[in-house]
Design an enzyme around this catalytic site. Structure first.
Site, PDB file in Angstrom:
ATOM      1  N   LEU A 116      16.288 -58.721 -24.988  1.00 17.49           N
ATOM      2  CA  LEU A 116      15.517 -58.034 -26.033  1.00 17.49           C
ATOM      3  C   LEU A 116      16.021 -58.452 -27.414  1.00 17.49           C
ATOM      4  CD1 LEU A 116      13.466 -55.778 -26.854  1.00 17.49           C
ATOM      5  CD2 LEU A 116      15.330 -54.131 -26.601  1.00 17.49           C
TER       6      LEU A 116
ATOM      7  N   SER B 153      19.171 -53.267 -33.698  1.00 19.40           N
ATOM      8  CA  SER B 153      18.686 -51.882 -33.609  1.00 19.40           C
ATOM      9  C   SER B 153      17.183 -51.829 -33.832  1.00 19.40           C
ATOM     10  CB  SER B 153      19.411 -51.012 -34.644  1.00 19.40           C
ATOM     11  OG  SER B 153      20.781 -50.908 -34.304  1.00 19.40           O
TER      12      SER B 153
ATOM     13  N   GLU C 278      23.303 -51.695 -25.645  1.00 12.95           N
ATOM     14  CA  GLU C 278      22.157 -50.891 -25.169  1.00 12.95           C
ATOM     15  C   GLU C 278      21.854 -49.737 -26.118  1.00 12.95           C
ATOM     16  OE1 GLU C 278      21.525 -50.364 -21.028  1.00 12.95           O
ATOM     17  OE2 GLU C 278      22.490 -52.250 -20.535  1.00 12.95           O
TER      18      GLU C 278
HETATM   19  N1  COS Z   1      10.117 -44.496 -23.034  1.00 12.25           N
HETATM   20  C1  COS Z   1       8.825 -44.891 -23.093  1.00 12.25           C
HETATM   21  N2  COS Z   1       8.211 -45.214 -24.265  1.00 12.25           N
HETATM   22  C2  COS Z   1       8.950 -45.157 -25.383  1.00 12.25           C
HETATM   23  C3  COS Z   1      10.303 -44.778 -25.381  1.00 12.25           C
HETATM   24  C4  COS Z   1      10.883 -44.424 -24.144  1.00 12.25           C
HETATM   25  N3  COS Z   1      12.167 -44.044 -24.072  1.00 12.25           N
HETATM   26  N4  COS Z   1      10.776 -44.800 -26.644  1.00 12.25           N
HETATM   27  C5  COS Z   1       9.748 -45.188 -27.408  1.00 12.25           C
HETATM   28  N5  COS Z   1       8.646 -45.411 -26.663  1.00 12.25           N
HETATM   29  C6  COS Z   1       7.335 -45.841 -27.114  1.00 12.25           C
HETATM   30  C7  COS Z   1       6.893 -44.992 -28.275  1.00 12.25           C
HETATM   31  O1  COS Z   1       6.160 -43.848 -27.839  1.00 12.25           O
HETATM   32  C8  COS Z   1       6.042 -45.941 -29.071  1.00 12.25           C
HETATM   33  O2  COS Z   1       4.717 -45.993 -28.538  1.00 12.25           O
HETATM   34  P1  COS Z   1       3.447 -45.387 -29.424  1.00 12.25           P
HETATM   35  O3  COS Z   1       3.391 -46.281 -30.612  1.00 12.25           O
HETATM   36  O4  COS Z   1       2.290 -45.548 -28.493  1.00 12.25           O
HETATM   37  O5  COS Z   1       3.812 -43.977 -29.753  1.00 12.25           O
HETATM   38  C9  COS Z   1       6.651 -47.303 -28.809  1.00 12.25           C
HETATM   39  O6  COS Z   1       7.441 -47.168 -27.630  1.00 12.25           O
HETATM   40  C10 COS Z   1       7.542 -47.762 -29.942  1.00 12.25           C
HETATM   41  O7  COS Z   1       8.538 -46.770 -30.135  1.00 12.25           O
HETATM   42  P2  COS Z   1       9.080 -46.373 -31.567  1.00 12.25           P
HETATM   43  O8  COS Z   1       7.924 -46.203 -32.521  1.00 12.25           O
HETATM   44  O9  COS Z   1      10.007 -45.215 -31.410  1.00 12.25           O
HETATM   45  O10 COS Z   1       9.857 -47.689 -31.944  1.00 12.25           O
HETATM   46  P3  COS Z   1      10.809 -48.022 -33.168  1.00 12.25           P
HETATM   47  O11 COS Z   1      10.538 -49.396 -33.596  1.00 12.25           O
HETATM   48  O12 COS Z   1      10.725 -46.910 -34.207  1.00 12.25           O
HETATM   49  O13 COS Z   1      12.260 -48.027 -32.510  1.00 12.25           O
HETATM   50  C11 COS Z   1      14.417 -47.270 -31.784  1.00 12.25           C
HETATM   51  C12 COS Z   1      12.970 -46.926 -32.169  1.00 12.25           C
HETATM   52  C13 COS Z   1      15.296 -47.540 -32.998  1.00 12.25           C
HETATM   53  C14 COS Z   1      14.925 -46.025 -31.060  1.00 12.25           C
HETATM   54  C15 COS Z   1      14.419 -48.500 -30.805  1.00 12.25           C
HETATM   55  O14 COS Z   1      14.035 -49.672 -31.473  1.00 12.25           O
HETATM   56  C16 COS Z   1      15.752 -48.741 -30.176  1.00 12.25           C
HETATM   57  O15 COS Z   1      16.093 -48.096 -29.179  1.00 12.25           O
HETATM   58  N6  COS Z   1      16.540 -49.708 -30.741  1.00 12.25           N
HETATM   59  C17 COS Z   1      17.760 -50.167 -30.124  1.00 12.25           C
HETATM   60  C18 COS Z   1      17.431 -51.249 -29.139  1.00 12.25           C
HETATM   61  C19 COS Z   1      18.511 -51.414 -28.144  1.00 12.25           C
HETATM   62  O16 COS Z   1      18.960 -50.492 -27.505  1.00 12.25           O
HETATM   63  N7  COS Z   1      18.917 -52.651 -27.990  1.00 12.25           N
HETATM   64  C20 COS Z   1      19.930 -53.002 -27.050  1.00 12.25           C
HETATM   65  C21 COS Z   1      19.408 -54.051 -26.145  1.00 12.25           C
HETATM   66  S1  COS Z   1      20.434 -54.332 -24.788  1.00 12.25           S
HETATM   67  S2  COS Z   1      22.031 -55.167 -25.547  1.00 12.25           S
END
Ligand code: COS
Length: 384
Positions: A125, A132, A366
């Protein structure tokens, strides 16, 4: 856990513990010192069924509940947290994405051998400018005929240098028609596909014997059967899978904290200063008491998050709490262990400095602790 642990849970955890003690613990320090990822160790986990723990039996997995899986990850991590990375990433991310969104043909071709431990999976990813803010990723897929051609570079891919199959999040929307989080697809990429390049194996502070790599897609051509689910929903699938991935990191953190506590407890009983075992000093005994209390709290929160995950419905908030609390616990407990060992704690000859270096990663990968707080706060505020 709501009731007494089932026999099945006990047996699985016992198997993980004895495997970890006999086959992982003895070589963990040497693998760390040499930064050596040992695929044979991971293959052995696969033979025992530990790479198909959450996959239903119909797809050759063990079909276990999340709590049992997490307690097994904790056992592996207590002996060697780097090995637990491979196990947790494979089980929770690529395998679960295929369980949830794979076609019958994709499950037959990739999920079944992954569950049997014959193929190792990875999840790609992050990119250099999208950590983030994962939806800001730039790797691009363009249509060619009925298939796709992928270009771009993925960063910090666990198992990326040795996996057989990578589930990669890549843009499917076009320049000028960007669709943000809904313009990303998930592709099943066999790593022997021409154009799959392992660009760099990372040299890390901790988890040094886990395989973390940058991978590059260089005009990598895939047929339509490699697209998972809908072309614009790969990012949503990834976030959904990361809920499970984050619980795996919580389990890893509990394993690290448990190992640190165990070393500290033993050392405090043996080390004598001022004519007493240092455990007889209240400052040391109270430190041990706090370490044990935080570990119990972290594990309980993790198991409650697992219970709610298995009950279905939305569990992202409590999962993020479990990951946040367990990883900060691992960092705190391992730091206390280093302090308790004094000068020896700072030396490579003793295991606690490795645990402290390994613990740090659990606060970052993660989803950083800051991202977990974002998820928790969003959940909290959405429900007011
Ligand atoms: N399960 C299912 N769907 C999800 C979800 C979950 N846990 N979290 C978010 N979604 C959905 C949302 O509902 C949204 O869909 P809609 O637009 O239809 O509502 C879509 O996914 C995008 O989510 P969101 O708008 O929350 O995305 P953002 O860009 O605001 O990102 C964070 C939010 C910061 C929380 C996210 O990008 C994140 O977790 N970043 C860290 C990534 C990570 O962990 N990387 C490590 C990789 S492994 S080393």
């Amino acid at each position: 856990m709501t009731g007494p642990p089932s026999d099945e849970r006990r047996q699985v955890v016992e198997l993980a513990r004895s495997f970890a003690r006999e086959h992982l613990a003895p070589g963990a320090a040497a693998r760390d010192a040499a930064s050596r990822f040992d695929r044979a160790v991971v293959d052995r986990l696969g033979e025992l069924g530990f790479l198909g723990m959450l996959v239903p039996e119909a797809w050759d997995g063990l079909g276990l509940d999340t709590g049992t899986y997490l307690l097994a990850v904790e056992e592996i991590a207590a002996a060697d947290a780097s090995v637990a990375v491979s196990m947790a990433v494979h089980n929770a991310l690529p395998a679960q994405m295929l369980v949830r969104h794979g076609s019958e043909a994709q499950k037959e071709r990739w999920l079944k051998p992954m569950a049997r431990g014959e193929l190792l999976g990875a999840f790609a990813l992050s990119e250099a400018d999208a950590g983030s803010d994962a939806a800001g990723l730039r790797a691009q897929a363009v249509r060619r005929g009925d298939g796709w051609v992928l270009n771009g570079t993925k960063q910090w891919v666990s198992n990326g240098g040795t996996a057989d199959v990578v589930l990669a999040m890549v843009r499917t929307d076009r320049e000028g028609e960007r669709r943000g989080a809904h313009g990303i697809g998930c592709f099943v990429v066999p790593t022997d596909t021409p154009g799959y390049v392992v660009a760099k194996r990372e040299d890390k502070m901790g988890l040094r014997s886990s395989d973390t790599a940058s991978i590059h897609f260089d005009d990598l051509a895939l047929g339509p059967e490699h697209l998972l689910g809908e072309p614009g929903e790969g990012f949503v699938y990834a976030l959904e899978a990361l809920d499970g991935g984050r619980l795996g990191v919580a389990a890893q953190a509990c394993g690290i904290a448990r190992a640190a506590l165990e070393h500290a407890r033993r050392y405090a009983s043996e080390r004598r200063q001022f004519g007493h075992a240092i455990a007889e000093f209240e400052a040391v005994a109270f430190r041990l008491a706090d370490m044990a209390t935080r570990l119990e709290a972290a594990r309980s929160l993790m198991l409650e998050a697992a219970r709610r995950t298995d009950a279905g419905g939305h569990a992202s908030g409590i999962v993020a709490m479990a990951k946040l609390f367990a990883s900060e616990t691992a960092m705190w407990v391992s730091t206390q262990a280093v302090q308790l060992f004094g000068g020896y704690g700072y030396m490579r000859d003793y295991p606690v400095e490795r645990l402290m270096r390994d613990a740090k990663a659990t606060e970052i990968y993660e989803g950083t602790s800051e991202v977990q707080r974002v998820v928790i706060a969003r959940d909290l505020l959405a429900s007011t």
